[in-house]
Design a protein around this motif. Structure first.
Motif, PDB file in Angstrom:
ATOM      1  N   ASP A 375     -36.474  -7.603  36.191  1.00 10.88           N
ATOM      2  CA  ASP A 375     -36.116  -8.615  35.194  1.00 10.88           C
ATOM      3  C   ASP A 375     -36.642  -8.130  33.851  1.00 10.88           C
ATOM      4  O   ASP A 375     -37.763  -7.610  33.784  1.00 10.88           O
ATOM      5  N   GLU A 383     -36.829 -14.583  30.712  1.00 12.13           N
ATOM      6  CA  GLU A 383     -35.837 -13.695  31.339  1.00 12.13           C
ATOM      7  C   GLU A 383     -34.540 -13.644  30.541  1.00 12.13           C
ATOM      8  O   GLU A 383     -33.901 -14.654  30.298  1.00 12.13           O
ATOM      9  N   GLY A 386     -31.427  -9.841  34.488  1.00  8.89           N
ATOM     10  CA  GLY A 386     -31.848  -9.738  35.885  1.00  8.89           C
ATOM     11  C   GLY A 386     -30.982  -8.687  36.551  1.00  8.89           C
ATOM     12  O   GLY A 386     -29.771  -8.662  36.356  1.00  8.89           O
TER      13      GLY A 386
HETATM   14 MG    MG Z   1     -32.479 -13.863  37.472  1.00  8.74          MG
END
Ligand code: MG
Ligand code: 4AD
Length: 460
Positions: A375, A383, A386
């Motif tokens: 991430d 985040e 990902g």
């Molecule tokens: Mg994610």
């Protein structure tokens, strides 16, 4: 005569005899013998000043022009005698296309984001939202450029699918069955009678399709809308969002991390060069530290640490968190932001997450406990990306599908791809709205997408 965009006029280095401006009135000011009308056409943040002489036959109406009215002006671009602008247009002809009444909601004062969400059909006419959506357009273009320069092929993954890539069950169903009278077989809904003869939903990710194409075309990417029916009322989630998903054959996790770092830096540098006028608006009115944050991202080497170390740092930290953290638990936004904003003070890539909190397709590591996930976390957001190396070994993939209760029948084609010329391959998903939040400093995801889709809201 062709219409000239205001952005072109303002950049001119000589006066021009015949210009045609089409746009909307922002403000008007009358003085002896003249009316000064600020017009904006959406091509840039700045307005052009139109000087209307009282000798114009419709001057009476011009002198009463209201904010929001649509106008067409032909005239000359000349050096401005006033201060504040280099160029202005002396009108030869001034057509009032349509007059906005005084009830036009966007008068000169500043409006709150909450209020503007209630008039999302008009908000792109404000300085701030005009800037947001110009930056959105520029970044879309930059994304295609980035991949094209690197030999990636652009793939259109389907919007309607039968699969759930992330395995989280956050699916919007697609059906033509009459909901008030569902056909049943043995007491349960008979999807054999539905349009596709099976259950269908809106895609949560283009990844599975992209993998099939990476294993044919090498380096590919998708860039399109994705949908999640997660009922989260946060400032970082919407039900419909756009995702950029590169997928690379013959590429391991490290290559994947390199590409992720490269694209974030590329896009940051691009926007700092291309959209500085619009960015300055955000730096002045939204986030004072925006430009230094972006410059820091463009120039720093992203930190890279395994998940286990991230957990250790968080446990030792003096930061007070609402949620506890232990090995095996998903990081919350507060944890992510602590690490990138306070601990490392720059973007951070966390890799090798426990397999129990990640989807079936991620490649199992030697320890049998973690997967080759990654991430990317950035300040203010957490985040933003990902991704993972994918499980290319068929037996391990099937075992993981059993463990995570994914149907091997439904995904037979995905498994099949591992039977013929399977190679290590990797990819990631970059949330396009999260990217826009990063680039503008805007803290609510609803304000970087034209018409946000969130729980209990489908207006516009
Ligand atoms: Mg994610
Ligand atoms: O981490 P996610 O769920 O990863 C995937 O979907 C992978 N299949 C991608 C891949 O490997 N090809 O989502 C990727 C990114 C997140 O990091 C986040 O930026 C964004 O998509 N995202 C959302 N953005 C807005 N609203 C939501 N509900 C989002 N869910 C994910």
């Amino acid at each position: 005569m062709k219409r000239t965009k205001i952005i072109q006029l303002l950049k001119s280095d000589a006066q021009m005899d015949n210009v045609l401006v089409k746009g909307w009135v922002r403000t008007r000011r009358n003085s002896k013998g003249f009316s000064f009308v600020e017009v904006n056409d959406g091509s840039c943040l700045k307005n052009i000043q139109i000087v209307a002489n009282s000798s114009l036959n419709n001057y009476m109406n011009i002198a009463r022009l209201s904010t929001g009215s649509a106008v067409i002006i032909s005239g000359k671009l000349v050096e401005s005698m006033g201060t504040g602008q280099r160029w202005e247009v002396l009108a030869d002809r001034f057509e009032i296309v349509s007059l906005a009444p005084d009830s036009y909601p966007l008068q000169k004062k500043r409006h709150t984001d909450e209020f503007l969400r209630t008039i999302a059909h008009l908000r792109p006419r404000t300085n701030k939202y005009g800037a947001v959506f110009r930056i959105r357009s520029e970044l879309s273009y930059a994304i295609h450029n980035f991949f094209r320069d690197r030999g990636f092929q652009y793939i259109h993954s389907p919007i309607i699918t039968g699969s759930d890539c992330e395995g989280a069950g956050e699916l919007f169903r697609v059906t033509t069955l009459a909901l008030e009278n569902l056909p049943k077989k043995n007491g349960i809904t008979d999807y054999a009678q539905d349009f596709f003869g099976a259950e269908a939903n809106l895609t949560v990710s283009g990844q599975l399709s992209a993998e099939m194409f990476a294993l044919a075309l090498g380096d590919v990417y998708t860039f399109g809308p994705t949908f999640r029916a997660e009922n989260s009322h946060t400032s970082r989630h919407v039900a419909e969002f756009w995702m950029v998903e590169p997928e690379m054959a013959f590429c391991n996790l490290e290559g994947n991390m390199n590409l992720a770092e490269e694209i974030i830096k590329y896009l940051t540098t691009f926007i700092l060069n291309k959209s500085i006028d619009d960015l300055e608006l955000f730096a002045n009115f939204v986030d004072k530290s925006l430009l230094s944050t972006l410059e820091n991202i463009a120039s720093s080497n992203f930190e890279r640490i395994p998940y286990s170390l991230a957990v250790e740092i968080l446990k030792k930290s003096s930061g007070k968190f609402v949620y506890d953290i232990e090995f095996g638990m998903d990081l919350q936004t507060e944890h992510e932001r602590y690490l990138t904003e306070h601990h490392f003070k720059k973007p951070l890539i966390i890799f090798d997450y426990p397999k129990t909190i990640k989807p079936f397709y991620m490649r199992l590591n030697h320890d049998n406990k973690t997967v080759a996930a990654m991430d990317v976390l950035v300040p203010k957001i957490g985040e933003i990306i990902g991704g993972s190396q994918r499980e290319e070994r068929i037996e391990i993939l099937e075992k993981r599908m059993d463990e995570t209760k994914m149907s091997k029948d439904a995904y037979w084609w995905y498994i099949d791809s591992r039977r013929f010329g399977s190679v290590e391959h990797s990819g990631f998903g970059l949330g396009f709205e999260r990217l826009l939040m990063l680039m503008t400093g805007i803290s609510n995801i609803r304000d970087v997408i034209p018409f946000p889709r969130t729980p209990n809201s489908i207006e516009f």
